[in-house]
Scaffold this motif. Structure first.
Motif, PDB file in Angstrom:
ATOM      1  N   MET A 171       1.044  -1.216  -0.122  1.00 42.94           N
ATOM      2  CA  MET A 171       0.239   0.085  -0.136  1.00 42.94           C
ATOM      3  C   MET A 171       0.820   1.263   0.111  1.00 42.94           C
ATOM      4  O   MET A 171       1.831   1.496   1.019  1.00 42.94           O
ATOM      5  N   GLN A 172       0.581   2.066  -0.788  1.00 37.54           N
ATOM      6  CA  GLN A 172       1.371   3.359  -1.063  1.00 37.54           C
ATOM      7  C   GLN A 172       0.602   4.426  -0.007  1.00 37.54           C
ATOM      8  O   GLN A 172      -0.464   4.750  -0.442  1.00 37.54           O
ATOM      9  N   VAL A 173       1.336   5.189   0.513  1.00 38.12           N
ATOM     10  CA  VAL A 173       0.733   6.310   1.340  1.00 38.12           C
ATOM     11  C   VAL A 173       1.455   7.534   0.947  1.00 38.12           C
ATOM     12  O   VAL A 173       2.645   7.847   1.596  1.00 38.12           O
ATOM     13  N   ASP A 174       0.983   8.593   0.316  1.00 32.36           N
ATOM     14  CA  ASP A 174       1.478   9.650  -0.055  1.00 32.36           C
ATOM     15  C   ASP A 174       1.020  11.080   0.719  1.00 32.36           C
ATOM     16  O   ASP A 174       0.168  11.132   0.784  1.00 32.36           O
ATOM     17  N   VAL A 175       1.900  11.800   0.798  1.00 34.16           N
ATOM     18  CA  VAL A 175       1.581  13.194   1.640  1.00 34.16           C
ATOM     19  C   VAL A 175       1.715  14.140   0.791  1.00 34.16           C
ATOM     20  O   VAL A 175       2.879  14.281  -0.077  1.00 34.16           O
ATOM     21  N   ILE A 176       0.725  14.998   0.474  1.00 33.05           N
ATOM     22  CA  ILE A 176       0.957  16.108  -0.464  1.00 33.05           C
ATOM     23  C   ILE A 176       0.735  17.516   0.449  1.00 33.05           C
ATOM     24  O   ILE A 176       0.079  17.734   1.389  1.00 33.05           O
ATOM     25  N   ALA A 177       1.713  18.485   0.199  1.00 31.20           N
ATOM     26  CA  ALA A 177       2.050  19.381   1.209  1.00 31.20           C
ATOM     27  C   ALA A 177       0.891  20.472   1.331  1.00 31.20           C
ATOM     28  O   ALA A 177       0.775  21.259   2.274  1.00 31.20           O
ATOM     29  N   SER A 178       0.302  20.701   0.069  1.00 29.27           N
ATOM     30  CA  SER A 178      -0.646  21.847  -0.092  1.00 29.27           C
ATOM     31  C   SER A 178      -1.776  21.722  -1.017  1.00 29.27           C
ATOM     32  O   SER A 178      -1.452  20.727  -2.121  1.00 29.27           O
ATOM     33  N   VAL A 179      -3.098  22.208  -1.129  1.00 29.20           N
ATOM     34  CA  VAL A 179      -3.855  22.159  -2.146  1.00 29.20           C
ATOM     35  C   VAL A 179      -3.074  22.279  -3.359  1.00 29.20           C
ATOM     36  O   VAL A 179      -3.508  21.841  -4.649  1.00 29.20           O
ATOM     37  N   ASN A 180      -2.369  23.476  -3.565  1.00 29.16           N
ATOM     38  CA  ASN A 180      -1.470  23.866  -4.711  1.00 29.16           C
ATOM     39  C   ASN A 180      -0.740  22.683  -5.678  1.00 29.16           C
ATOM     40  O   ASN A 180      -0.447  22.786  -6.594  1.00 29.16           O
ATOM     41  N   ASN A 225      -9.829  27.428   2.920  1.00 28.71           N
ATOM     42  CA  ASN A 225      -8.633  26.231   2.308  1.00 28.71           C
ATOM     43  C   ASN A 225      -9.244  25.002   2.458  1.00 28.71           C
ATOM     44  O   ASN A 225      -9.180  24.312   1.797  1.00 28.71           O
ATOM     45  N   GLY A 226     -10.003  24.671   3.661  1.00 28.21           N
ATOM     46  CA  GLY A 226     -10.430  23.071   3.862  1.00 28.21           C
ATOM     47  C   GLY A 226     -11.415  22.707   2.805  1.00 28.21           C
ATOM     48  O   GLY A 226     -11.298  21.554   2.430  1.00 28.21           O
ATOM     49  N   THR A 227     -12.422  23.620   2.767  1.00 29.15           N
ATOM     50  CA  THR A 227     -13.737  23.094   1.754  1.00 29.15           C
ATOM     51  C   THR A 227     -12.925  22.897   0.356  1.00 29.15           C
ATOM     52  O   THR A 227     -13.551  22.433  -0.546  1.00 29.15           O
ATOM     53  N   ARG A 228     -12.096  23.947  -0.109  1.00 26.63           N
ATOM     54  CA  ARG A 228     -11.488  23.822  -1.347  1.00 26.63           C
ATOM     55  C   ARG A 228     -10.551  22.544  -1.475  1.00 26.63           C
ATOM     56  O   ARG A 228     -10.623  21.991  -2.347  1.00 26.63           O
ATOM     57  N   ALA A 229      -9.823  22.106  -0.362  1.00 28.41           N
ATOM     58  CA  ALA A 229      -9.223  21.155  -0.512  1.00 28.41           C
ATOM     59  C   ALA A 229     -10.041  19.760  -0.953  1.00 28.41           C
ATOM     60  O   ALA A 229      -9.780  18.871  -1.637  1.00 28.41           O
ATOM     61  N   GLN A 259      -3.731  28.993   2.253  1.00 29.02           N
ATOM     62  CA  GLN A 259      -3.593  30.076   0.886  1.00 29.02           C
ATOM     63  C   GLN A 259      -2.209  29.264   0.036  1.00 29.02           C
ATOM     64  O   GLN A 259      -1.493  29.947  -0.494  1.00 29.02           O
ATOM     65  N   ASP A 260      -2.707  28.208  -0.247  1.00 26.10           N
ATOM     66  CA  ASP A 260      -1.915  27.224  -0.992  1.00 26.10           C
ATOM     67  C   ASP A 260      -0.595  26.934  -0.650  1.00 26.10           C
ATOM     68  O   ASP A 260       0.478  26.361  -1.220  1.00 26.10           O
ATOM     69  N   GLU A 261      -0.370  27.247   0.675  1.00 25.24           N
ATOM     70  CA  GLU A 261       1.207  27.109   1.160  1.00 25.24           C
ATOM     71  C   GLU A 261       1.099  25.866   2.458  1.00 25.24           C
ATOM     72  O   GLU A 261       0.134  25.965   3.001  1.00 25.24           O
ATOM     73  N   PHE A 262       2.203  25.469   2.546  1.00 25.98           N
ATOM     74  CA  PHE A 262       2.416  24.664   3.555  1.00 25.98           C
ATOM     75  C   PHE A 262       2.044  25.112   4.984  1.00 25.98           C
ATOM     76  O   PHE A 262       2.202  26.326   5.400  1.00 25.98           O
ATOM     77  N   ALA A 263       1.322  24.191   5.665  1.00 27.02           N
ATOM     78  CA  ALA A 263       0.865  24.674   6.998  1.00 27.02           C
ATOM     79  C   ALA A 263       1.316  23.778   8.135  1.00 27.02           C
ATOM     80  O   ALA A 263       1.188  22.532   7.930  1.00 27.02           O
ATOM     81  N   PHE A 264       2.032  24.278   9.075  1.00 29.65           N
ATOM     82  CA  PHE A 264       2.690  23.240   9.889  1.00 29.65           C
ATOM     83  C   PHE A 264       1.700  22.037  10.680  1.00 29.65           C
ATOM     84  O   PHE A 264       2.145  21.032  11.160  1.00 29.65           O
ATOM     85  N   GLU A 265       0.647  22.658  11.188  1.00 31.30           N
ATOM     86  CA  GLU A 265      -0.276  21.908  11.838  1.00 31.30           C
ATOM     87  C   GLU A 265      -0.757  20.784  11.060  1.00 31.30           C
ATOM     88  O   GLU A 265      -1.152  19.758  11.515  1.00 31.30           O
ATOM     89  N   ASP A 266      -1.154  20.995   9.875  1.00 29.49           N
ATOM     90  CA  ASP A 266      -1.654  19.985   8.903  1.00 29.49           C
ATOM     91  C   ASP A 266      -0.582  18.863   8.723  1.00 29.49           C
ATOM     92  O   ASP A 266      -0.798  17.725   8.653  1.00 29.49           O
ATOM     93  N   ALA A 267       0.671  19.509   8.638  1.00 33.05           N
ATOM     94  CA  ALA A 267       1.846  18.525   8.307  1.00 33.05           C
ATOM     95  C   ALA A 267       2.059  17.536   9.672  1.00 33.05           C
ATOM     96  O   ALA A 267       2.227  16.250   9.445  1.00 33.05           O
TER      97      ALA A 267
END
Length: 240
Positions: A1-10, A101-105, A145-153
């Protein structure tokens, strides 16, 4: 199983999300609010991208909720604080929600086979639900705003770590470089998540606006068992 993290919506691309289970994370605060509202009996959450879409979609009896720049949208019933979605006021109501951000994601992930909403609040249950679907997984951090957020990470690191714990008997559990880094980051901070969130830019911004209690609440790990899933444009509790 592959588990990938994407840093932001952008950074999310349809090709990376297709045929996968996608876990959307917006710790501060959209997915935390969605989880909380469903846990308190909301009939469903309709996430939309714009204020105009929210106004057009709202029906009599709905709760209109959302924020821009962390502040409640004028004329809406509620903002984006989880505390506004607790108790009798939300029970049995549909919530039409739009956030920066969240609903757009969530909509960005629309090509996925399954979309789940994750946060610290439901991290272990969200990981378990995704793992049991037996598909490759993408963890999409909403960011700011399309940028990395520490809390989500940090939350992504916790969820990836839990997925690997669940799949520890499998030799084929894999993650991308970002996933590996975020597992390490989570383990570094795991004894002090509230402090870490209050010290990051998103947490400091909310605290300055008077929402420090929101940050502390959203830092709670595994306090809610509800896992929202996107079904016909609505976020509903995942039925096991």
């Amino acid at each position: 199983m592959q588990v990938d993290v994407i840093a932001s919506v952008n950074e999310a691309r349809a090709i990376e999300l297709a045929n996968r289970t996608v876990i959307v994370i917006d710790v501060l605060r959209a997915t935390s609010t969605i989880i909380t509202a469903l846990a308190h009996g909301a009939s469903g959450i309709l996430p939309v991208e714009t204020v105009q879409q929210a106004k057009q979609a709202a029906r009599d009896g709905d709760i209109t909720g959302g924020e821009r720049n962390c502040k409640k949208i004028p004329g809406f019933d509620a903002g984006n604080s989880p505390f506004e979605y607790m108790g009798e006021s939300v029970y049995g109501k549909r919530v039409v929600l739009t956030t920066s951000n969240g609903t757009r994601a969530i909509h960005k992930a629309s090509k996925a086979d399954v979309i789940l909403a994750g946060a610290f609040l439901n991290a272990s249950e969200c990981a378990r639900t995704a793992y049991q679907l037996r598909k490759d997984i993408a963890v999409l951090c909403a960011g700011t705003q399309d940028e990395f957020a520490f809390e989500d990470a940090l939350c992504a690191g916790l969820i990836v770590a839990e997925l690997f714990r669940l799949g520890r008997q499998e030799q084929e559990m894999r993650t991308n470089d970002l996933g590996s880094i975020l597992v390490s980051a989570y383990r570094h901070h795991e004894g002090a998540i509230p402090e870490a969130l209050l010290a990051c830019s998103g947490g400091m911004r909310l605290a300055k606006l008077g929402y420090a209690n929101d940050v502390e609440y959203c830092a709670g790990i595994d306090t809610v068992s509800v896992v929202p899933v996107w079904v016909q444009q609505m976020m509903l509790p995942f039925a096991t």
